[in-house]
Design a protein around this motif. Structure first.
Motif, PDB file in Angstrom:
ATOM      1  N   GLU A 230       0.833  -1.203   0.000  1.00 20.30           N
ATOM      2  CA  GLU A 230       0.000   0.000   0.000  1.00 20.30           C
ATOM      3  C   GLU A 230       0.867   1.252   0.000  1.00 20.30           C
ATOM      4  O   GLU A 230       0.551   2.221  -0.686  1.00 20.30           O
ATOM      5  N   GLY A 231       1.944   1.238   0.774  1.00 18.89           N
ATOM      6  CA  GLY A 231       2.852   2.391   0.796  1.00 18.89           C
ATOM      7  C   GLY A 231       3.450   2.658  -0.574  1.00 18.89           C
ATOM      8  O   GLY A 231       3.539   3.806  -1.015  1.00 18.89           O
ATOM      9  N   MET A 232       3.845   1.584  -1.269  1.00 18.40           N
ATOM     10  CA  MET A 232       4.396   1.748  -2.624  1.00 18.40           C
ATOM     11  C   MET A 232       3.347   2.333  -3.562  1.00 18.40           C
ATOM     12  O   MET A 232       3.643   3.218  -4.370  1.00 18.40           O
ATOM     13  N   PHE A 233       2.103   1.837  -3.460  1.00 22.08           N
ATOM     14  CA  PHE A 233       1.020   2.330  -4.297  1.00 22.08           C
ATOM     15  C   PHE A 233       0.797   3.820  -4.063  1.00 22.08           C
ATOM     16  O   PHE A 233       0.762   4.618  -5.001  1.00 22.08           O
ATOM     17  N   PHE A 234       0.631   4.203  -2.794  1.00 24.95           N
ATOM     18  CA  PHE A 234       0.350   5.607  -2.490  1.00 24.95           C
ATOM     19  C   PHE A 234       1.539   6.509  -2.806  1.00 24.95           C
ATOM     20  O   PHE A 234       1.361   7.648  -3.237  1.00 24.95           O
ATOM     21  N   ALA A 235       2.754   6.014  -2.639  1.00 22.90           N
ATOM     22  CA  ALA A 235       3.932   6.800  -3.023  1.00 22.90           C
ATOM     23  C   ALA A 235       3.941   7.039  -4.531  1.00 22.90           C
ATOM     24  O   ALA A 235       4.219   8.147  -4.995  1.00 22.90           O
ATOM     25  N   ALA A 236       3.615   6.006  -5.307  1.00 23.43           N
ATOM     26  CA  ALA A 236       3.547   6.162  -6.767  1.00 23.43           C
ATOM     27  C   ALA A 236       2.461   7.146  -7.148  1.00 23.43           C
ATOM     28  O   ALA A 236       2.659   8.001  -8.018  1.00 23.43           O
ATOM     29  N   MET A 237       1.308   7.057  -6.497  1.00 19.36           N
ATOM     30  CA  MET A 237       0.212   7.973  -6.794  1.00 19.36           C
ATOM     31  C   MET A 237       0.613   9.411  -6.469  1.00 19.36           C
ATOM     32  O   MET A 237       0.325  10.325  -7.239  1.00 19.36           O
ATOM     33  N   ALA A 238       1.285   9.593  -5.347  1.00 17.24           N
ATOM     34  CA  ALA A 238       1.714  10.944  -4.970  1.00 17.24           C
ATOM     35  C   ALA A 238       2.703  11.502  -5.990  1.00 17.24           C
ATOM     36  O   ALA A 238       2.648  12.689  -6.337  1.00 17.24           O
ATOM     37  N   LEU A 239       3.594  10.655  -6.498  1.00 22.18           N
ATOM     38  CA  LEU A 239       4.537  11.107  -7.526  1.00 22.18           C
ATOM     39  C   LEU A 239       3.818  11.516  -8.804  1.00 22.18           C
ATOM     40  O   LEU A 239       4.316  12.350  -9.563  1.00 22.18           O
ATOM     41  N   CYS A 240       2.634  10.945  -9.039  1.00 21.49           N
ATOM     42  CA  CYS A 240       1.819  11.305 -10.209  1.00 21.49           C
ATOM     43  C   CYS A 240       0.913  12.493  -9.921  1.00 21.49           C
ATOM     44  O   CYS A 240       0.157  12.922 -10.795  1.00 21.49           O
TER      45      CYS A 240
END
Length: 156
Positions: A28-38
């Motif tokens: 989940e952390g990886m997902f949300f980090a990727a979303m934040a980068l987008c």
């Protein structure tokens, strides 16, 4: 003005927390980090963002989204599939463009949607259905290959 400063400070702290969770191996952390980068700050807005702008993952965001999907997080499976199926995606192999590939090969995107659909992820099922209706799926064998026997079942 104070509200804007607070929101920016909250966004910076959220990105720091996502990065920390991702570094610890949290899907989940990886997902949300990727979303934040987008630039997507609310998970619930993913579908709306994709509908309006598509999803173009590149660099670190792509690496994080792929790692999250590989760790079994269904929303990441869906998002990675969307990025891989986009003709304007930066998620293409290094040095490749949609034009250089000719017709885009959606097999990896379909595989990610299928994985998400198998665990009941509704958006993955919808994307797979949309693919079946709108892409070059012409025969019963192609439908069977794309769905791998998915039928009915629950939804999440």
């Amino acid at each position: 003005r104070a509200v804007l400063e607070w929101r920016e400070a909250a966004a910076v702290e959220a990105r720091r927390l996502y990065s920390h969770a991702a570094s610890a191996g949290s899907a989940e952390g990886m997902f949300f980090a990727a979303m934040a980068l987008c630039g997507i700050t609310k998970h619930g807005t993913l579908s709306a963002h994709i509908a309006a702008h598509g999803l173009c993952l590149s660099g670190e965001a792509l690496r994080l989204m792929r790692a999250s999907a590989e760790s079994g997080f269904p929303p990441a499976m869906y998002a990675l599939g969307v990025a891989l199926s986009s003709s304007d995606s930066n998620a293409l192999p290094e040095g490749q463009t949609a034009a250089s590939l000719g017709e885009l090969d959606d097999s990896e995107a379909v595989a990610w949607w299928r994985r998400g659909a198998k665990v009941g992820h509704a958006a993955s099922r919808a994307a797979l259905g949309q693919y079946l209706l709108c892409r070059a799926v012409r025969t019963e064998e192609e439908v069977a290959a794309a769905t791998l026997g998915l039928r009915g079942g629950g939804h999440k």
